[in-house]
Design a protein around this motif. Structure first.
Motif, mmCIF file in Angstrom:
data_model
loop_
_atom_site.group_PDB
_atom_site.id
_atom_site.type_symbol
_atom_site.label_atom_id
_atom_site.label_comp_id
_atom_site.label_asym_id
_atom_site.label_seq_id
_atom_site.Cartn_x
_atom_site.Cartn_y
_atom_site.Cartn_z
ATOM 1 N N ARG A 200 50.854 -8.550 102.889
ATOM 2 C CA ARG A 200 50.241 -9.208 101.390
ATOM 3 C C ARG A 200 51.136 -8.123 100.648
ATOM 4 N N TRP B 237 57.110 -7.432 102.997
ATOM 5 C CA TRP B 237 55.746 -7.831 101.920
ATOM 6 C C TRP B 237 56.283 -9.299 101.415
ATOM 7 N N LYS C 238 54.630 -18.138 100.085
ATOM 8 C CA LYS C 238 54.014 -17.096 99.942
ATOM 9 C C LYS C 238 53.232 -17.176 101.492
ATOM 10 N N PHE C 239 52.081 -15.844 101.306
ATOM 11 C CA PHE C 239 51.457 -14.840 102.230
ATOM 12 C C PHE C 239 50.425 -16.005 103.327
#
Length: 390
Positions: A136, A186, A197-198
């Protein structure tokens, strides 16, 4: 689809054609004996460039009557070297993941040993030079602190307005004693591409059983789309990337309905089509019916044709500086694979100052904001090949 002859119409076609034949799953040893007047040295150059030494060694090690002994020896040494490297990376990967877990940092390993084991069930058969992890963005400083404490050194990235997180998507760290590089991501892709999105990737993750300590890596469909977008951004100049796609399609249980939805959601349908056109051309990779309409379009055909010169001419698009003609060709290619929205974003981003502007015209730090106004003029100045201003 692309005319197959277009990939083998160069003066080195025998060696490239033989390499492609070896990498195809359905060929037997009797079908892969090369023709006369074969340049084995060039063949070895191709194998090393495309980073498929282990796979080629496995195919040729029992054909001593047809292949010169020195060729087998070179391939054997490369196979051993890669095996040692992959074992080293596996050990470091496990150690790093333990430390990150102890510090409550969730990490996904993007390529490297887990992917090699997932695709080939043998880490020796896929070549990797470093470890790539995704974290993240808000954990970056914490991850960096841990890497520093373990002896890693940070790659220096020149900036004008401290825009590393905004402009880039990963930073490299190198351990001078272990000779290991770790790339901390990231984002999966550069800025103009749509962000994944992570949490989405984390929720769909798998756990590799390669090591005693379970290692998290991407789910099958997420991984396939990532490998495709990564290969496309690099012009597919290494056959290994397309072989990964072929290996996944033939050996993994892929949910093509979900995969198609992911490609549409992340605006990568054209990249998926390009990858499958090239993989089908080179490795006869089957195309699932769910993807047929994506693969067979005029734009996909053009994008696949654009990548062919990078494959057959052994260019290395990650090496800098590049010859002017190649640099221009690659920039045009990168622009061509963008969607209309990505092209707009790219155009907007191009007005953001970069280190070249600082080197062209020096300003005190408290006046760096002026680079936004000066950038069009500085860009024009460099295009006119004027000397650097001081």
């Amino acid at each position: 689809m692309i005319d197959k002859q277009s990939i083998i119409d160069t003066s080195q076609s025998k060696e490239l054609h033989f390499l492609l034949t070896l990498l195809r799953e359905e060929n037997t040893s009797e079908e892969i004996i090369p023709l006369k007047e074969f340049d084995w040295n060039h063949f070895l150059e191709l194998v090393k460039h495309h980073r498929v030494c282990p796979l080629i060694y496995i195919r040729l090690k029992d054909t001593l009557d047809a292949v010169p002994s020195h060729v087998i020896e070179v391939l054997l040494q490369e196979y051993k070297k890669n095996t040692f490297k992959m074992l080293q990376l596996s050990g470091e990967m496990e150690a790093l993941d333990k430390v990150f877990n102890e510090n409550n940092i969730e990490t996904l390993f993007l390529k490297g040993p887990p992917v090699a084991y997932d695709l080939f069930k043998n880490i020796s058969l896929r070549m990797s030079k470093d470890l790539d992890i995704l974290v993240r963005e808000e954990e970056l400083e914490k991850v960096e602190s841990i890497l520093f404490s373990l002896g890693y050194e940070k790659e220096e990235i020149p900036t004008v307005l401290n825009e590393i997180k905004w402009r880039h998507h990963h930073i490299a760290y190198y351990h001078p004693e272990k000779k290991i590089q770790v790339e901390v991501h990231w984002r999966l892709h550069p800025r103009s591409m749509k962000r994944t999105k992570f949490e989405e990737l984390w929720n769909g993750k798998r756990e590799s059983q390669l090591t005693k300590h379970p290692i998290s890596f991407m789910g099958t469909e997420d991984l396939l789309l990532y490998l495709i977008s990564h290969g496309a951004r690099h012009g597919w100049f290494r056959l290994r990337w397309l072989k990964d796609i072929d290996q996944m399609v033939r050996n993994k249980d892929i949910n093509y309905v979900r995969f198609r939805a992911l490609a549409i959601k992340h605006q990568q349908k054209h990249l998926v089509g390009q990858a499958f056109q090239l993989a089908t051309l080179l490795f006869q990779t089957p195309v699932h019916e769910e993807l047929q309409d994506i693969v067979n379009t005029r734009r996909v055909h053009r994008l696949a044709e654009k990548a062919i010169p990078y494959i057959k001419e052994m260019v290395q698009l990650h090496v800098h500086p590049q010859p002017k003609n190649l640099e221009k060709s690659y920039k045009n290619y990168l622009f061509s694979i963008k969607t209309k929205r990505q092209k707009c974003k790219f155009f907007i981003i191009s007005f953001y100052p970069n280190p070249l502007d600082e080197r062209t015209f020096r300003l005190p730090k408290n006046l760096y904001f002026l680079y936004f106004l000066l950038r069009p003029f500085l860009w024009s100045w460099r295009k006119l090949k004027k000397p650097v201003l001081f």
